[in-house]
Design a protein around this motif. Structure first.
Motif, PDB file in Angstrom:
ATOM      1  N   ALA A   1       0.738  -1.254  -0.075  1.00 58.82           N
ATOM      2  CA  ALA A   1       0.125  -0.007  -0.188  1.00 58.82           C
ATOM      3  C   ALA A   1       0.768   1.277   0.044  1.00 58.82           C
ATOM      4  O   ALA A   1       0.308   2.392  -0.380  1.00 58.82           O
ATOM      5  CB  ALA A   1      -0.887  -0.012   1.246  1.00 58.82           C
ATOM      6  N   ALA A   2       2.050   1.069   0.277  1.00 55.97           N
ATOM      7  CA  ALA A   2       2.948   2.200   0.475  1.00 55.97           C
ATOM      8  C   ALA A   2       3.749   2.415  -0.886  1.00 55.97           C
ATOM      9  O   ALA A   2       4.320   3.584  -1.104  1.00 55.97           O
ATOM     10  CB  ALA A   2       3.928   2.224   1.262  1.00 55.97           C
ATOM     11  N   GLY A   3       3.405   1.642  -1.930  1.00 51.36           N
ATOM     12  CA  GLY A   3       4.074   1.920  -3.277  1.00 51.36           C
ATOM     13  C   GLY A   3       3.751   3.209  -3.964  1.00 51.36           C
ATOM     14  O   GLY A   3       4.845   3.871  -4.297  1.00 51.36           O
ATOM     15  N   PHE A   4       2.668   3.637  -4.084  1.00 52.63           N
ATOM     16  CA  PHE A   4       2.447   4.881  -4.689  1.00 52.63           C
ATOM     17  C   PHE A   4       3.119   5.915  -4.026  1.00 52.63           C
ATOM     18  O   PHE A   4       3.650   6.906  -4.880  1.00 52.63           O
ATOM     19  CB  PHE A   4       0.696   5.052  -4.921  1.00 52.63           C
ATOM     20  CG  PHE A   4       0.184   4.011  -6.020  1.00 52.63           C
ATOM     21  CD1 PHE A   4       0.695   3.667  -7.077  1.00 52.63           C
ATOM     22  CD2 PHE A   4      -1.336   3.964  -5.977  1.00 52.63           C
ATOM     23  CE1 PHE A   4       0.133   2.906  -7.943  1.00 52.63           C
ATOM     24  CE2 PHE A   4      -2.031   3.258  -6.666  1.00 52.63           C
ATOM     25  CZ  PHE A   4      -1.272   2.606  -7.736  1.00 52.63           C
ATOM     26  N   TRP A   5       3.096   6.005  -2.824  1.00 55.59           N
ATOM     27  CA  TRP A   5       3.370   6.981  -1.979  1.00 55.59           C
ATOM     28  C   TRP A   5       4.968   6.980  -1.919  1.00 55.59           C
ATOM     29  O   TRP A   5       5.652   8.094  -2.229  1.00 55.59           O
ATOM     30  CB  TRP A   5       3.132   6.653  -0.484  1.00 55.59           C
ATOM     31  CG  TRP A   5       3.890   7.571   0.395  1.00 55.59           C
ATOM     32  CD1 TRP A   5       3.549   8.956   0.827  1.00 55.59           C
ATOM     33  CD2 TRP A   5       4.955   7.189   1.434  1.00 55.59           C
ATOM     34  NE1 TRP A   5       4.565   9.397   1.819  1.00 55.59           N
ATOM     35  CE2 TRP A   5       5.343   8.426   2.101  1.00 55.59           C
ATOM     36  CE3 TRP A   5       5.725   6.081   1.596  1.00 55.59           C
ATOM     37  CZ2 TRP A   5       6.254   8.293   2.967  1.00 55.59           C
ATOM     38  CZ3 TRP A   5       6.633   5.967   2.540  1.00 55.59           C
ATOM     39  CH2 TRP A   5       6.944   7.122   3.046  1.00 55.59           C
ATOM     40  N   ALA A   6       5.606   5.830  -2.274  1.00 59.73           N
ATOM     41  CA  ALA A   6       7.254   5.955  -2.224  1.00 59.73           C
ATOM     42  C   ALA A   6       7.440   6.619  -3.546  1.00 59.73           C
ATOM     43  O   ALA A   6       8.560   6.967  -3.795  1.00 59.73           O
ATOM     44  CB  ALA A   6       7.566   4.368  -2.051  1.00 59.73           C
ATOM     45  N   PHE A   7       6.786   6.133  -4.561  1.00 58.88           N
ATOM     46  CA  PHE A   7       7.028   6.640  -6.001  1.00 58.88           C
ATOM     47  C   PHE A   7       6.900   8.240  -6.064  1.00 58.88           C
ATOM     48  O   PHE A   7       6.870   8.762  -7.277  1.00 58.88           O
ATOM     49  CB  PHE A   7       6.487   5.909  -6.989  1.00 58.88           C
ATOM     50  CG  PHE A   7       7.125   4.583  -7.412  1.00 58.88           C
ATOM     51  CD1 PHE A   7       8.261   4.454  -7.681  1.00 58.88           C
ATOM     52  CD2 PHE A   7       6.296   3.315  -7.416  1.00 58.88           C
ATOM     53  CE1 PHE A   7       9.156   3.452  -7.885  1.00 58.88           C
ATOM     54  CE2 PHE A   7       6.941   2.252  -7.644  1.00 58.88           C
ATOM     55  CZ  PHE A   7       8.163   2.322  -8.151  1.00 58.88           C
ATOM     56  N   GLY A   8       6.190   8.764  -5.151  1.00 60.91           N
ATOM     57  CA  GLY A   8       6.006  10.356  -5.194  1.00 60.91           C
ATOM     58  C   GLY A   8       4.408  10.744  -5.439  1.00 60.91           C
ATOM     59  O   GLY A   8       4.331  11.645  -5.846  1.00 60.91           O
ATOM     60  N   ALA A   9       3.604   9.647  -5.405  1.00 62.70           N
ATOM     61  CA  ALA A   9       2.137  10.101  -5.612  1.00 62.70           C
ATOM     62  C   ALA A   9       1.647  10.791  -4.367  1.00 62.70           C
ATOM     63  O   ALA A   9       2.178  10.463  -3.301  1.00 62.70           O
ATOM     64  CB  ALA A   9       1.360   8.685  -6.016  1.00 62.70           C
ATOM     65  N   THR A  10       0.448  11.679  -4.571  1.00 63.96           N
ATOM     66  CA  THR A  10       0.043  12.181  -3.559  1.00 63.96           C
ATOM     67  C   THR A  10      -1.725  12.119  -3.472  1.00 63.96           C
ATOM     68  O   THR A  10      -2.322  11.470  -4.370  1.00 63.96           O
ATOM     69  CB  THR A  10       0.202  13.655  -3.394  1.00 63.96           C
ATOM     70  OG1 THR A  10      -0.480  14.217  -4.689  1.00 63.96           O
ATOM     71  CG2 THR A  10       1.515  14.016  -3.852  1.00 63.96           C
ATOM     72  N   LYS A  11      -2.442  12.573  -2.493  1.00 67.06           N
ATOM     73  CA  LYS A  11      -3.696  12.493  -2.357  1.00 67.06           C
ATOM     74  C   LYS A  11      -4.308  13.168  -3.440  1.00 67.06           C
ATOM     75  O   LYS A  11      -5.737  12.864  -3.691  1.00 67.06           O
ATOM     76  CB  LYS A  11      -4.034  13.362  -1.008  1.00 67.06           C
ATOM     77  CG  LYS A  11      -3.695  14.640  -1.034  1.00 67.06           C
ATOM     78  CD  LYS A  11      -4.200  15.130   0.372  1.00 67.06           C
ATOM     79  CE  LYS A  11      -3.746  16.576   0.624  1.00 67.06           C
ATOM     80  NZ  LYS A  11      -4.528  17.458  -0.270  1.00 67.06           N
TER      81      LYS A  11
END
Length: 617
Positions: free
Chosen positions: A243-253
């Motif tokens: 679940a942290a994948g998008f966040w780790a790549f720099g995606a945001t809310k």
């Protein structure tokens, strides 16, 4: 003045040196700090025995941003509050009408739709683990899946999809619930008419509470080398990492995610849905991928991030060019299996979209992430990463289909740039949870005494190479699985299925490369029983009935003798290398033909049409 000038010159020199010798230093550092920060969060969960699961995070988001769109499906908007309340209703139905209890395992056989998520979350709120079933599954495999995970309840979108097996399930005391049903069987329960009458108040939070990251939450079925799917155990630890994948790549809310992949796969469910929840973002969920609708969807919904498999990007590149190919807001793609040539073509045509490759099997204990976006690589490593995640590339003899060991019987590490088999060390920080219902299958994926007595490594089955800069490249797969049309194909399952045909004596299934296509297409070398003849029509009928489309061999090669390795394994390497060219292979070759409903002789003209990409596969 002199000192300040010297200091400035020194800083400038250091900056130039860093750019020349360590060009990725700052990006690597920032990414690793993110990884470490998230890892500390998980360690806190472990130490305090208080785990904030993906479901808990969803409930938090439903309270913080209730009116924000969570899922958009076929033009309908489902907010965080909508999905939360509907899953509450389902949870109450599961408790009161289905008599489900915390710790039960429930199988879910549904296609992509918002109710897939509502059922999943509803079951999780009751404290049930959920087994995601592939919608392409065949009857024999379905029964096997129940035995693996111990599920006694099945939830389907339409009971009609159980034709031919419903009676067997009911006789085995499997409780069957359908979202919608036209069945006259009174034993089949319908959810739709019970949901509206149910309360939308949350069930007791204690039902979903867990104190251990290692508690199973899902079972996701992967291709099985035993001939049947294997139930990979997905714990809260794995689901939170994904679940942290998008966040780790720099995606945001503020990002809008596009998910066209099947939810029963870990990519869509764990990374896609889990990642959307972690950020509090919005996702566009598709029933199935459509190359012709993709960019129109992206423009309509202002999509900024999409999920892919390598095939998906090729399909997009094969669409007719338009004047608005670069008119969109997509800035990032997250997925795996993207070939270098398609990668370049995709970016040249559709703009400088950052493609973030992720490497890692559903059940594996290692993940690589290409956060730099370098073309042709699946991940990035360095000395710090190696300290956190211990892996090795070891020498592997493709001709003999075996590891190369030293005089003491231990594996040998390859040098930088050389291809080797990827192994990941099993430890307390990188555990391997294995497969449900089979200690034997779990043990089979482990290699022991690799470098020293007593160590244990997870065998990925993948041949990889790491270059001088630390970029990881995928080379090939060994063993009994290959990938075609975005699905893993188990050669043993196909072999066993073909072996049931009366005129076939022996079968060797493998994958061959086709120009312009990701993965490998299925091919089977066959020995015909003495006194019988090859029947292409009968074989076609058999594979059509018993194998999903992606697992059906595209090519057949008739042989007199089956080559074996020195350890009495079927020899695949030479067969794979020789491909399916009728001008260089003296054995009779056949190709799957859906127009003639048969395997027909593979002629030079048919081969040329395949090679030129003119024949649909």
């Amino acid at each position: 003045m002199y000192i300040s000038n010297t200091l400035a010159a020194g800083l400038f020199s250091a900056h130039v040196l860093q750019k020349l010798c360590f060009p990725y230093f700052w990006r690597d550092l920032l990414f690793l700090l993110k990884v470490i920060r998230y890892g500390v969060k998980l360690e806190v969960f472990k130490l305090t025995s208080s785990v904030c699961t993906v479901l808990d995070r969803f409930i938090q988001q439903a309270q913080l941003i209730p009116d924000k769109p969570f899922v958009i499906f076929n033009g309908s908007i489902h907010t965080y509050r909508d999905v939360d309340r509907r899953s509450n209703r389902l949870a109450n139905v599961f408790l009161e009408r289905a008599n489900l209890r915390k710790g039960d395992c429930v199988a879910l056989l549904m296609s992509n739709e918002p109710d897939f998520l509502c059922v999943w979350f509803g079951l999780a709120k009751v404290g049930c683990s959920v087994a995601f079933l592939n919608t392409n599954i065949k009857p024999k495999s379905l029964l096997h899946c129940f035995n693996c995970c111990g599920a006694k309840t099945l939830i389907v979108d339409l009971v009609e999809c159980l034709d031919g097996i419903l009676t067997t399930l009911l006789e085995d005391n499997i409780q069957v619930w359908a979202m919608k049903s036209q069945s006259e069987r009174t034993e089949v329960h319908t959810l739709l008419d019970k949901i509206d009458a149910a309360s939308d108040q949350p069930v007791l939070a204690v039902l979903r509470t867990t104190t251990s990251l290692k508690s199973p939450t899902l079972y996701i079925f992967t291709s099985g080398t035993t001939g049947l799917p294997k139930a990979a155990v997905i714990t809260h630890l794995q689901s939170l990492k994904a679940a942290a994948g998008f966040w780790a790549f720099g995606a945001t809310k503020d990002d809008v995610m596009y998910i066209p992949l099947p939810l029963y796969h870990s990519a869509a469910s764990l990374i896609g849905i889990g990642g959307t929840i972690e950020l509090g973002a919005t996702c566009i969920l598709k029933k199935k991928f459509s190359a012709s609708q993709f960019w129109n969807d992206c423009r309509k919904h202002d999509v900024t991030v999409f999920q892919y498999i390598g095939e998906l990007c090729r399909y997009l590149c094969n669409q007719p060019k338009t004047e608005v190919d670069k008119v969109h807001k997509v800035r990032m793609g997250v997925g795996n299996g993207l070939r270098q040539d398609v990668w370049r073509e995709f970016q040249n045509r559709f703009g400088n979209i950052k493609m973030c490759e992720v490497y890692g099997s559903t059940e594996g204990n290692l993940c690589f992430m290409n956060h730099i976006g370098k073309i042709g690589t699946v991940g990035r490593s360095n000395s710090i990463y190696r300290l956190l995640f211990k892996y090795d590339l070891v020498k592997y003899d493709m001709m003999k289909d075996e590891l190369v060991k030293d005089q003491n019987g231990f594996c040998q590490r390859v040098k930088k740039g050389e291809t080797g088999l990827l192994l990941s060390k099993v430890s307390a920080t990188s555990p391997f949870f294995g497969y449900a219902g089979s200690k034997q299958l779990t043990e089979k994926k482990l290699m022991r005494n690799v470098f020293v007595k007593g160590d244990a490594y997870f065998n990925t089955g993948d041949l990889m190479a790491e270059d001088q800069e630390g970029f990881i490249c995928f080379r090939d797969r060994v063993g009994d699985t290959f990938r075609w049309k975005g699905e893993n194909v188990a050669t043993t399952e196909v072999t066993e299925t073909l072996g049931l045909v009366e005129f076939i004596q022996e079968v060797n299934v493998y994958g061959v490369e086709i120009p312009g296509h990701e993965g490998r297409a299925g091919m089977a070398a066959i020995i015909v029983r003495p006194g019988l003849t090859f029947d292409g029509k009968k074989l076609f009928e058999h594979v059509l009935r018993d194998l999903p489309a992606y697992a059906r061999p595209l090519f057949i090669r008739l042989q007199e003798v089956m080559e074996m390795t020195s350890t009495f394994k079927q020899q695949k390497f030479q067969l794979v290398q020789s491909g399916f060219n009728p001008s260089t292979i003296s054995d009779p070759l056949y190709v799957l033909d859906y127009q003639q409903n048969a395997y027909i002789p593979l002629t030079d003209s048919i081969y040329q049409s395949i090679f030129a990409g003119e024949r649909k596969l």
